[in-house]
Design an enzyme around this catalytic site. Structure first.
Site, PDB file in Angstrom:
ATOM      1  N   ASP A 134       0.772  -1.352  -0.052  1.00 22.85           N
ATOM      2  CA  ASP A 134      -0.228  -0.093  -0.147  1.00 22.85           C
ATOM      3  C   ASP A 134       0.854   1.295   0.116  1.00 22.85           C
ATOM      4  O   ASP A 134       0.539   2.124  -0.679  1.00 22.85           O
ATOM      5  CB  ASP A 134      -0.925   0.144   1.302  1.00 22.85           C
ATOM      6  CG  ASP A 134      -1.931   1.035   1.372  1.00 22.85           C
ATOM      7  OD1 ASP A 134      -2.394   1.669   0.194  1.00 22.85           O
ATOM      8  OD2 ASP A 134      -2.091   1.822   2.317  1.00 22.85           O
ATOM      9  N   CYS A 192     -21.029  -2.257 -18.177  1.00 24.10           N
ATOM     10  CA  CYS A 192     -21.605  -1.728 -16.858  1.00 24.10           C
ATOM     11  C   CYS A 192     -21.338  -0.511 -16.456  1.00 24.10           C
ATOM     12  O   CYS A 192     -20.018  -0.140 -16.918  1.00 24.10           O
ATOM     13  CB  CYS A 192     -21.062  -2.845 -15.837  1.00 24.10           C
ATOM     14  SG  CYS A 192     -21.416  -2.456 -14.257  1.00 24.10           S
TER      15      CYS A 192
HETATM   16  C1  B12 Z   1      -3.938   7.011  -3.081  1.00 29.43           C
HETATM   17  C2  B12 Z   1      -4.793   5.818  -2.818  1.00 29.43           C
HETATM   18  C3  B12 Z   1      -6.048   6.019  -2.728  1.00 29.43           C
HETATM   19  C4  B12 Z   1      -6.947   7.527  -3.065  1.00 29.43           C
HETATM   20  C5  B12 Z   1      -7.087   7.521  -4.586  1.00 29.43           C
HETATM   21  C6  B12 Z   1      -7.697   6.366  -5.183  1.00 29.43           C
HETATM   22  C7  B12 Z   1      -7.729   6.010  -6.600  1.00 29.43           C
HETATM   23  N1  B12 Z   1      -8.445   5.336  -6.950  1.00 29.43           N
HETATM   24  O1  B12 Z   1      -6.436   6.500  -7.190  1.00 29.43           O
HETATM   25  C8  B12 Z   1      -8.035   7.273  -2.053  1.00 29.43           C
HETATM   26  C9  B12 Z   1      -7.788   7.866  -0.759  1.00 29.43           C
HETATM   27  C10 B12 Z   1      -9.397   7.974  -2.694  1.00 29.43           C
HETATM   28  C11 B12 Z   1      -8.390   5.992  -1.971  1.00 29.43           C
HETATM   29  C12 B12 Z   1      -9.345   5.110  -1.803  1.00 29.43           C
HETATM   30  C13 B12 Z   1      -9.380   3.738  -1.633  1.00 29.43           C
HETATM   31  N2  B12 Z   1      -8.419   2.743  -1.511  1.00 29.43           N
HETATM   32 CO1  B12 Z   1      -6.680   3.303  -2.097  1.00 29.43          CO
HETATM   33  N3  B12 Z   1      -4.988   3.636  -2.592  1.00 29.43           N
HETATM   34  C14 B12 Z   1      -4.260   4.556  -2.821  1.00 29.43           C
HETATM   35  C15 B12 Z   1      -2.673   4.219  -3.222  1.00 29.43           C
HETATM   36  C16 B12 Z   1      -1.878   4.616  -1.949  1.00 29.43           C
HETATM   37  C17 B12 Z   1      -2.268   4.772  -4.407  1.00 29.43           C
HETATM   38  C18 B12 Z   1      -3.119   4.960  -5.774  1.00 29.43           C
HETATM   39  C19 B12 Z   1      -2.774   6.001  -6.619  1.00 29.43           C
HETATM   40  O2  B12 Z   1      -1.398   5.897  -7.137  1.00 29.43           O
HETATM   41  N4  B12 Z   1      -3.764   6.611  -7.305  1.00 29.43           N
HETATM   42  C20 B12 Z   1      -3.416   7.257  -8.458  1.00 29.43           C
HETATM   43  C21 B12 Z   1      -4.187   6.677  -9.727  1.00 29.43           C
HETATM   44  C22 B12 Z   1      -4.004   7.603 -10.971  1.00 29.43           C
HETATM   45  O3  B12 Z   1      -3.509   5.648  -9.925  1.00 29.43           O
HETATM   46  P1  B12 Z   1      -4.456   4.231  -9.978  1.00 29.43           P
HETATM   47  O4  B12 Z   1      -5.769   4.191  -9.575  1.00 29.43           O
HETATM   48  O5  B12 Z   1      -3.424   2.980  -9.285  1.00 29.43           O
HETATM   49  O6  B12 Z   1      -4.543   4.253 -11.531  1.00 29.43           O
HETATM   50  C23 B12 Z   1      -3.557   3.721 -12.216  1.00 29.43           C
HETATM   51  C24 B12 Z   1      -4.541   2.528 -13.324  1.00 29.43           C
HETATM   52  O7  B12 Z   1      -5.571   2.477 -12.910  1.00 29.43           O
HETATM   53  C25 B12 Z   1      -4.267   3.103 -14.797  1.00 29.43           C
HETATM   54  N5  B12 Z   1      -5.210   3.710 -15.509  1.00 29.43           N
HETATM   55  C26 B12 Z   1      -5.658   4.981 -15.221  1.00 29.43           C
HETATM   56  N6  B12 Z   1      -6.589   5.124 -16.256  1.00 29.43           N
HETATM   57  C27 B12 Z   1      -6.961   3.927 -16.760  1.00 29.43           C
HETATM   58  C28 B12 Z   1      -7.846   3.542 -17.900  1.00 29.43           C
HETATM   59  C29 B12 Z   1      -7.877   2.302 -18.207  1.00 29.43           C
HETATM   60  C30 B12 Z   1      -8.769   2.039 -19.132  1.00 29.43           C
HETATM   61  C31 B12 Z   1      -6.803   1.310 -17.726  1.00 29.43           C
HETATM   62  C32 B12 Z   1      -7.221  -0.075 -17.975  1.00 29.43           C
HETATM   63  C33 B12 Z   1      -6.041   1.673 -16.489  1.00 29.43           C
HETATM   64  C34 B12 Z   1      -5.990   2.855 -16.387  1.00 29.43           C
HETATM   65  O8  B12 Z   1      -3.365   4.234 -14.567  1.00 29.43           O
HETATM   66  C35 B12 Z   1      -3.087   4.684 -13.227  1.00 29.43           C
HETATM   67  C36 B12 Z   1      -1.751   5.084 -13.081  1.00 29.43           C
HETATM   68  O9  B12 Z   1      -1.089   4.206 -13.220  1.00 29.43           O
HETATM   69  C37 B12 Z   1      -2.945   2.580  -3.511  1.00 29.43           C
HETATM   70  C38 B12 Z   1      -1.724   1.749  -3.026  1.00 29.43           C
HETATM   71  C39 B12 Z   1      -0.657   1.966  -4.150  1.00 29.43           C
HETATM   72  N7  B12 Z   1       0.496   2.207  -3.938  1.00 29.43           N
HETATM   73  O10 B12 Z   1      -1.046   1.874  -5.422  1.00 29.43           O
HETATM   74  C40 B12 Z   1      -4.295   2.337  -2.502  1.00 29.43           C
HETATM   75  C41 B12 Z   1      -4.909   1.319  -3.043  1.00 29.43           C
HETATM   76  C42 B12 Z   1      -5.297   1.507  -4.494  1.00 29.43           C
HETATM   77  N8  B12 Z   1      -6.258   1.565  -2.338  1.00 29.43           N
HETATM   78  C43 B12 Z   1      -6.898   0.514  -2.105  1.00 29.43           C
HETATM   79  C44 B12 Z   1      -8.287   0.678  -1.509  1.00 29.43           C
HETATM   80  C45 B12 Z   1      -8.674  -0.652  -0.625  1.00 29.43           C
HETATM   81  C46 B12 Z   1      -9.063   1.683  -1.359  1.00 29.43           C
HETATM   82  C47 B12 Z   1     -10.364   1.886  -0.696  1.00 29.43           C
HETATM   83  C48 B12 Z   1     -11.407   0.683  -1.304  1.00 29.43           C
HETATM   84  C49 B12 Z   1     -10.434   2.132   0.813  1.00 29.43           C
HETATM   85  C50 B12 Z   1     -11.773   2.245   1.151  1.00 29.43           C
HETATM   86  N9  B12 Z   1     -12.780   1.258   1.504  1.00 29.43           N
HETATM   87  O11 B12 Z   1     -12.247   3.564   1.328  1.00 29.43           O
HETATM   88  C51 B12 Z   1     -10.704   3.085  -1.754  1.00 29.43           C
HETATM   89  C52 B12 Z   1     -11.432   2.780  -3.045  1.00 29.43           C
HETATM   90  C53 B12 Z   1     -11.763   3.945  -3.834  1.00 29.43           C
HETATM   91  C54 B12 Z   1     -11.720   3.727  -5.297  1.00 29.43           C
HETATM   92  N10 B12 Z   1     -12.547   3.769  -5.919  1.00 29.43           N
HETATM   93  O12 B12 Z   1     -10.575   3.640  -5.798  1.00 29.43           O
HETATM   94  C55 B12 Z   1      -6.270  -0.723  -2.543  1.00 29.43           C
HETATM   95  C56 B12 Z   1      -7.059  -1.179  -3.694  1.00 29.43           C
HETATM   96  C57 B12 Z   1      -7.164  -2.704  -3.969  1.00 29.43           C
HETATM   97  C58 B12 Z   1      -7.797  -2.975  -5.138  1.00 29.43           C
HETATM   98  N11 B12 Z   1      -8.563  -4.317  -5.260  1.00 29.43           N
HETATM   99  O13 B12 Z   1      -7.913  -2.549  -6.240  1.00 29.43           O
HETATM  100  C59 B12 Z   1      -4.826  -0.171  -2.654  1.00 29.43           C
HETATM  101  C60 B12 Z   1      -4.172  -1.085  -4.140  1.00 29.43           C
HETATM  102  C61 B12 Z   1      -4.253  -0.614  -1.466  1.00 29.43           C
HETATM  103  C62 B12 Z   1      -3.667  -1.951  -1.228  1.00 29.43           C
HETATM  104  N12 B12 Z   1      -2.447  -2.307  -1.077  1.00 29.43           N
HETATM  105  O14 B12 Z   1      -4.180  -2.754  -1.298  1.00 29.43           O
HETATM  106  N13 B12 Z   1      -7.036   5.417  -2.451  1.00 29.43           N
HETATM  107  S1  SF4 Z   2     -16.024  -1.814 -11.681  1.00 31.26           S
HETATM  108 FE1  SF4 Z   2     -17.889  -3.459 -11.362  1.00 31.26          FE
HETATM  109  S2  SF4 Z   2     -19.706  -1.793 -11.094  1.00 31.26           S
HETATM  110 FE2  SF4 Z   2     -17.818  -0.771 -11.983  1.00 31.26          FE
HETATM  111  S3  SF4 Z   2     -18.341  -0.609 -14.218  1.00 31.26           S
HETATM  112 FE3  SF4 Z   2     -16.927  -2.316 -13.868  1.00 31.26          FE
HETATM  113  S4  SF4 Z   2     -18.269  -4.073 -13.201  1.00 31.26           S
HETATM  114 FE4  SF4 Z   2     -19.537  -2.333 -13.030  1.00 31.26          FE
END
Ligand code: B12
Ligand code: SF4
Ligand code: SF4
Length: 378
Positions: A134, A192
């Site tokens: 994380d 979805c």
């Molecule tokens: C900062 C952070 C947050 C922030 C920002 C979340 C976010 N979505 O970015 C906040 C505080 C909001 C947050 C919330 C939560 N988090 Co958080 N968070 C992190 C952290 C520390 C960094 C994530 C990050 O860099 N975000 C910046 C964005 C840009 O990066 P990204 O979402 O990873 O996106 C990448 C890809 O998705 C891709 N991408 C972007 N666009 C597209 C488009 C397509 C089509 C594709 C294929 C890919 C793609 O590019 C991005 C950059 O590489 C990670 C741990 C880590 N070191 O990665 C945990 C992590 C993501 N969190 C986690 C969790 C559990 C949560 C919560 C569920 C906690 C809760 N219940 O409240 C929520 C979920 C909210 C949500 N819908 O994401 C887990 C997710 C596990 C999983 N199954 O994915 C992680 C991995 C921690 C862990 N080690 O388990 N989190």
């Molecule tokens: S993440 Fe789950 S709820 Fe969201 S679009 Fe994908 S399948 Fe549907």
């Protein structure tokens, strides 16, 4: 030989409780430009560490120069479902699922270390390694996807086609060539859009793009200051994190309970009574949430969240507790208590607000009180 070691790593990981395991080569991040753009757009809010992490996230070798492979691991934290009558009862708070049990950082880091020890013994060679769960500067979901653990859903979470997204991710960077995943991840979001529609604050701006500043998880855990007033009503009774975009995800209907006892709910963590939480002192908080992810908000942030939920509950039975909170030493607590009293309204709430207005000296709190009185009179 290589494949045998890879297979042994899989087996040992499963024995340690990691349900999903996959290995990918330590190559440059393919999504770093999306990450950079996300930061530039301000979507990280006040999480300054995410900006500092940018150069480190370009390639795992910036973290350990000898890295050849990234072992991605996922551990299930799904346990029970809370009783719906209580989770929907506004006098109770909801804590997100990942925080019901013990702190996953501690639990998982320990298991990662055991796995590293095993690999070192089994490989019978000098190895360099680093473990992350994380908090490290690595794009965990990208490497998990490359390693075949699942795909990144529109809600931005990594989803496994068999068991959904209730997983903690972690990694071992290792100076060893192993057998890499070559299979593309099974499953997809298809057409979805349930998570995007269900998000109470419209934080998922478009598929895979989340604005943290709107996300309830950020607002209730990461944000240390006041929660923007316009977002407070949408928070409902969520007092720590938010699971809505995962609760509605059809792939999570296949979730199976975790075999890790540490992730089962601690007593009182499922749907605690808001008024009971209002009585928690600074030292009670430290004791009650020792070794729990909830300690991250610190007492002040947690109380702030509870007060917002109480404002959304809107019951006059909460006025005595808010009368105490509006004279708290912390201006942020006084300000949120003023807002909650405004939501409740009525004679007693108005009196408490007027009394504090006479004594208050912090401009932000004065504004909160005036706004609350204005809200009541309209
Ligand atoms: C900062 C952070 C947050 C922030 C920002 C979340 C976010 N979505 O970015 C906040 C505080 C909001 C947050 C919330 C939560 N988090 Co958080 N968070 C992190 C952290 C520390 C960094 C994530 C990050 O860099 N975000 C910046 C964005 C840009 O990066 P990204 O979402 O990873 O996106 C990448 C890809 O998705 C891709 N991408 C972007 N666009 C597209 C488009 C397509 C089509 C594709 C294929 C890919 C793609 O590019 C991005 C950059 O590489 C990670 C741990 C880590 N070191 O990665 C945990 C992590 C993501 N969190 C986690 C969790 C559990 C949560 C919560 C569920 C906690 C809760 N219940 O409240 C929520 C979920 C909210 C949500 N819908 O994401 C887990 C997710 C596990 C999983 N199954 O994915 C992680 C991995 C921690 C862990 N080690 O388990 N989190
Ligand atoms: S993440 Fe789950 S709820 Fe969201 S679009 Fe994908 S399948 Fe549907
Ligand atoms: S965690 Fe909650 S607020 Fe954040 S994107 Fe998901 S549904 Fe929206």
């Amino acid at each position: 030989m290589k494949s045998t070691l890879t297979q042994k790593i899989h087996t040992r990981s499963n024995e340690l409780g990691f349900e999903l395991v996959g290995i990918s080569p330590a190559k440059d991040s393919e999504t770093i430009d999306l990450y950079r753009k996300w930061l530039e757009n301000g979507y990280a809010g006040k999480m300054e560490y995410l900006k500092r992490h940018l150069p480190l996230k370009e390639n795992p070798r910036t973290l350990l120069k000898e890295t050849k492979s990234v072992i991605s691991l996922a551990m299930n934290y799904y346990s029970v479902d809370p009783p719906t009558d209580l989770s929907e009862d506004p006098s109770h708070g909801q804590i997100s699922r990942y925080a019901w049990g013990d702190d996953y950082h501690d639990v998982i880091r320990d298991k990662l270390q055991q796995l590293v020890d095993y690999i070192k013994t089994t490989a019978e060679s000098e190895l360099q390694s680093r473990v992350f769960v994380d908090s490290g500067p690595i794009l965990e979901r990208e490497y998990a996807q490359n390693s075949g653990l699942g795909w990144i859903g529109k809600n931005t979470n990594l989803i496994n086609w068999q068991t959904g997204s209730w997983y903690f991710l972690s990694e071992i960077l290792i100076s060893l060539e192993l057998e890499y995943n070559t299979e593309p991840a099974r499953g997809s979001c298809g057409t979805c859009t349930k998570c995007i529609e269900a998000c109470p604050t419209d934080a998922i701006l478009e598929p895979n793009v989340l604005d943290s500043r709107l996300c309830i998880s950020y607002l209730t855990i990461e944000l240390k200051d006041s929660i923007p007033k316009e977002l407070r009503p949408q928070i409902g009774n969520l007092i720590f994190g938010c699971d809505i975009c995962q609760e509605v995800c059809p792939w999570n209907s296949k979730a199976v309970p975790t075999s890790e006892p540490a992730f089962h709910p601690r007593k009182d963590n499922l749907v605690p009574e808001l008024l009971t939480l209002m009585g928690i002192t600074h030292s009670d908080f430290s004791k009650k949430y020792k070794g729990s992810p909830i300690k991250r908000t610190k007492w002040k942030g947690f109380l702030r969240n509870v007060i917002v939920a109480i404002g959304n509950w809107g019951s006059p039975t909460a006025v005595p507790a808010l009368k105490k909170a509006i004279i708290n030493d912390e201006p942020m607590i006084r300000g949120h208590a003023a807002w909650a009293l405004g939501q409740i309204g009525g004679k007693n709430a108005t009196k408490a607000l007027e009394n504090q207005l006479e004594n208050e000296i912090v401009p932000e709190v004065i504004t909160e009180i005036q706004d609350a009185l204005h809200f009541i009179s309209n």
